[in-house]
Design an enzyme around this catalytic site. Sequence first.
Site, PDB file in Angstrom:
ATOM      1  N   SER A 113      28.937  66.298  55.996  1.00 39.60           N
ATOM      2  CA  SER A 113      29.862  65.522  55.181  1.00 39.60           C
ATOM      3  C   SER A 113      29.267  64.194  54.734  1.00 39.60           C
ATOM      4  CB  SER A 113      31.129  65.242  55.988  1.00 39.60           C
ATOM      5  OG  SER A 113      31.968  64.312  55.333  1.00 39.60           O
ATOM      6  N   TYR A 137      35.608  61.628  62.685  1.00 38.64           N
ATOM      7  CA  TYR A 137      35.184  62.789  61.902  1.00 38.64           C
ATOM      8  C   TYR A 137      33.740  62.625  61.431  1.00 38.64           C
ATOM      9  CZ  TYR A 137      34.569  65.912  57.955  1.00 38.64           C
ATOM     10  OH  TYR A 137      34.065  66.845  57.078  1.00 38.64           O
ATOM     11  N   LYS A 141      30.371  64.850  62.629  1.00 43.27           N
ATOM     12  CA  LYS A 141      29.479  65.590  61.737  1.00 43.27           C
ATOM     13  C   LYS A 141      28.022  65.163  61.934  1.00 43.27           C
ATOM     14  CE  LYS A 141      32.043  68.533  59.567  1.00 43.27           C
ATOM     15  NZ  LYS A 141      31.783  69.993  59.689  1.00 43.27           N
TER      16      LYS A 141
END
Length: 320
Positions: A113, A137, A141
């Site tokens: 991402s 998040y 990643k």
Amino acid sequence: MTGGAGYIGAHVVRAFGEVGLPTVVLDDLSSGHAQFVPEGVPLVRASVVDTAAVRAALAKHRVTGVVHLAGFKYAGVSVQRPLHTYEQNVTGTAHLLEAMAAEGVEQIVFSSSAAVYGTPDVDTVTEQTATSPESPYGESKLIGEWLLRDQGRASGLRHTSLRYFNVVGSGAPDLYDSSPHNLFPLVLDALTSGRTPRINGTDYATPDGTCVRDYVHVADLATSHVAAAQALASGAALDPVYNLGSGDGLSVRQIMTTVAQVTGIDFEPEIADRRPGDPARIVASGEAAARDLDWRMRHTAEQMVASAWDAHRRAHGTPA
């Protein structure tokens, strides 16, 4: 293919089918949709944190490579649910790699991402731009990329990670983005329910004062997953990470204007305050991916919106 029943995953599954590459989908359907999986493609309903289930699926279907798209992808929500985010995205990836090693599966394409960059201090992000994630998040990643790197050093695992930016549109009328947090479904949901879409902040240091983002069509993204998997299978050398970016951004207001033009619904967006942590601009160069992964922008902004609108109307039974 983990997460193959999700919005992006389902497009990747179909892209594999179009070139004759058989797939099996492993998805717990926490955010995916069983009806997104094409007829004839096996669906294993299981989580990547269940190592035994993953091993069984790899063995039963004689899997030779993995595209890992499963994960908890909501950056904002991850701040409130860090443990869940790490369990799904870090523990899940570690368990997947453990199962792959046990079954002798030695190649993987990882869904990463743009969130790994946080708020970049450059106009155009490249793979050499410093990573500085600002949410659990984004951190999860980046850790996923590290796990692949370290497992590659330890076992010879062949891998690459594809860093997504703002994935939009639809490659088929029956595949739609059902995320409650992404801009396109938020805007289209508002219009079909009679509400006015909202812009968060109009005082950024951008040409029209609204945030600029890198919007890419989901079908273009899927094509590069096929290229990455084929390259790994052929033994070609790939970089550890690639940005799937356009090199040129669109502002939120430009998207709103395009939505009004495509849908025929005239509206003036409501203006709200900035959201905390929203950078003014995130745009990435896709030059490396263009060189190695058949990456290019095949869709205009109008085509991105039109394809999303068609899929949205079909999903919600809205007449044309």
